[in-house]
Design an enzyme around this catalytic site. Structure first.
Site, PDB file in Angstrom:
ATOM      1  N   LYS A 137       1.194  -1.186   0.013  1.00  0.00           N
ATOM      2  CA  LYS A 137       0.000   0.095   0.061  1.00  0.00           C
ATOM      3  C   LYS A 137       0.889   1.340  -0.340  1.00  0.00           C
ATOM      4  CE  LYS A 137      -4.169  -2.015  -0.146  1.00  0.00           C
ATOM      5  NZ  LYS A 137      -4.000  -3.385  -0.608  1.00  0.00           N
TER       6      LYS A 137
HETATM    7  C1  PLP Z   1     -10.120  -2.883  -1.624  1.00  0.00           C
HETATM    8  C2  PLP Z   1      -9.091  -3.539  -0.321  1.00  0.00           C
HETATM    9  N1  PLP Z   1     -10.566  -4.120   0.746  1.00  0.00           N
HETATM   10  C3  PLP Z   1      -9.678  -4.656   1.558  1.00  0.00           C
HETATM   11  C4  PLP Z   1      -8.264  -5.119   1.404  1.00  0.00           C
HETATM   12  C5  PLP Z   1      -7.663  -6.036   2.533  1.00  0.00           C
HETATM   13  O1  PLP Z   1      -6.163  -5.053   3.539  1.00  0.00           O
HETATM   14  P1  PLP Z   1      -6.047  -5.824   4.453  1.00  0.00           P
HETATM   15  O2  PLP Z   1      -4.401  -6.840   3.811  1.00  0.00           O
HETATM   16  O3  PLP Z   1      -5.622  -4.522   5.146  1.00  0.00           O
HETATM   17  O4  PLP Z   1      -6.541  -6.806   4.891  1.00  0.00           O
HETATM   18  C6  PLP Z   1      -7.224  -4.462   0.557  1.00  0.00           C
HETATM   19  C7  PLP Z   1      -6.123  -5.240   0.971  1.00  0.00           C
HETATM   20  O5  PLP Z   1      -4.830  -5.548  -0.980  1.00  0.00           O
HETATM   21  C8  PLP Z   1      -7.959  -4.029  -0.598  1.00  0.00           C
HETATM   22  O6  PLP Z   1      -7.108  -4.250  -1.745  1.00  0.00           O
END
Ligand code: PLP
Length: 377
Positions: free
Chosen positions: A181
């Site tokens: 990210k």
């Molecule tokens: C659109 C979206 N929502 C949620 C997430 C979940 O994030 P995390 O890996 O921090 O749980 C991601 C992860 O890539 C994502 O791209």
């Protein structure tokens, strides 16, 4: 020339910050986390930020704070990472998909409106690729229909649209600090509220519903604590927060580089037959988290393989969630139900986009895409 799909920009500042935490007494949620929450509240312009273990945890907490329980429906986009829909299942609710806008790939407010039933309780919008969803339109729908609006801003820390930023119009905003990210500490997240009085609730949902967390318990003399609600073990550590704190002042410069790379891609692909890409509406600032190209769905996998064979890292963000095995088997979804999301999901290839990429690396990616699409690789 090989080009990695992603390379982080963490360096000496972050190493020093982690070392300082290691030299201190406190490793888990403590002063670094609180400092980052305050700084992120200031950055976003929001009254409540609570750090979490990951965005998936933030989304789960948001569902609980929204009061989602069995029998409730939550409308979301099928063109997203699994978390945006799975969080509804964690809370016992039913995900209901609404198709996306063919120009931006973000959820289409008209489709959301059409998907609402008497059982609908919330909307989960996603700021896909870094472009804020049409939150003005979604806020109006949520207000008119009495729904909770949750924003999955995993892709969008730096974006703006119609004068607002991520989390501004949502009841709850959910952020990811996952390894790739724009703002990262490997694994991490945050949940925000535009109503500052919700901060205590969000904190408790992320710490087993305890009336005191570790830092409070450590400060001063021991005091008994209680469990006031069912919460989860979703807190972030000071080690992670120290890495995040270093990056906030660097986001603007890194976004400028992401924007420059994206514009170089756009100029090249606008002139390249067989390649298109999602549009950033005039006046909007995209966080430029991902750059995706759209190619002929029948040739997508071959083109993807050819780009990779030339040493350029690629991935797919995303294939439509409703067509995943589990969703098909559990809910009976099938092809044709959300045709725009399906077409985009079948056409998409994400190409490298990271601030330290050189212009030569960007040109190599463009050349690899050109050769793969032209069939000359
Ligand atoms: C659109 C979206 N929502 C949620 C997430 C979940 O994030 P995390 O890996 O921090 O749980 C991601 C992860 O890539 C994502 O791209």
């Amino acid at each position: 020339m090989a080009v990695d799909f992603y390379r982080h920009s963490l360096g000496e500042d972050e190493k020093k910050a982690v070392a300082a935490v290691l030299d201190s007494l406190f490793l888990t949620t403590g002063q670094r986390v609180y400092e980052f929450e305050k700084a992120f509240e200031g950055y976003l312009g929001l009254p409540a930020v609570v750090c979490t273990a990951h965005c998936t945890a933030s989304l789960h907490i948001a569902m609980l704070a929204a009061g989602i329980s069995p029998g409730d429906e939550v409308v979301t986009t099928p063109l997203t990472f699994l978390s945006s829909a799975n969080c509804v299942l964690y809370a016992g609710g039913t995900p209901v998909f609404a198709d996306v806008d063919p120009a931006t790939a973000n959820i289409d407010p008209a489709a959301v409106e059409a998907a609402i039933t008497p059982r609908t309780k919330a909307i989960v919008a996603v700021d896909l690729y870094g472009l804020l969803a049409d939150m003005n339109a979604l806020r109006a729908i949520a207000d008119r229909r009495g729904l909770v609006l949750v924003e999955d801003a995993a892709h969008c820390v730096e974006g703006r649209r119609d004068g607002y930023g991520p989390g501004h119009l949502a009841d709850f905003g959910c952020f990811s600090f996952y390894a790739t990210k724009n703002l990262t500490c490997g694994e991490g997240g945050a949940v925000t509220a535009r109503d500052g009085t919700k901060k205590g609730l969000l904190r408790q949902l992320s710490t087993h519903g305890m009336s005191k967390n570790a830092a409070d318990r450590y400060a001063g003399k021991y005091q008994h604590w209680d469990m006031e609600r069912l919460g989860y073990k979703y807190n972030l550590s000071d080690l992670n927060a120290s890495v995040l704190l270093c990056q906030l002042p660097k986001l603007a410069e890194r976004l400028a580089r992401r924007e420059a790379i994206s514009r170089r891609y756009e100029a090249a692909f606008r002139a390249m037959p067989g390649v298109s890409f999602p549009r950033v509406p005039a006046g909007a600032v995209s966080a430029r988290h991902l750059f995706t190209i759209w190619v002929d769905p029948a040739r997508r996998d071959a083109i993807l393989a050819a780009i990779q064979a030339r040493g350029v890292g690629v991935t797919v963000n995303y294939r439509a969630v409703h067509l995943m095995k589990y969703y098909v088997e559990r809910f009976g979804f099938s092809r044709g139900m959300f045709p725009v999301a399906e077409r985009i999901g079948d056409s998409t290839i994400s190409i490298p986009l990271w601030p330290a990429m050189t212009d030569a690396a960007v040109d190599e990616v463009i050349a690899a895409v050109h050769a793969a699409v032209a069939g000359s690789l």
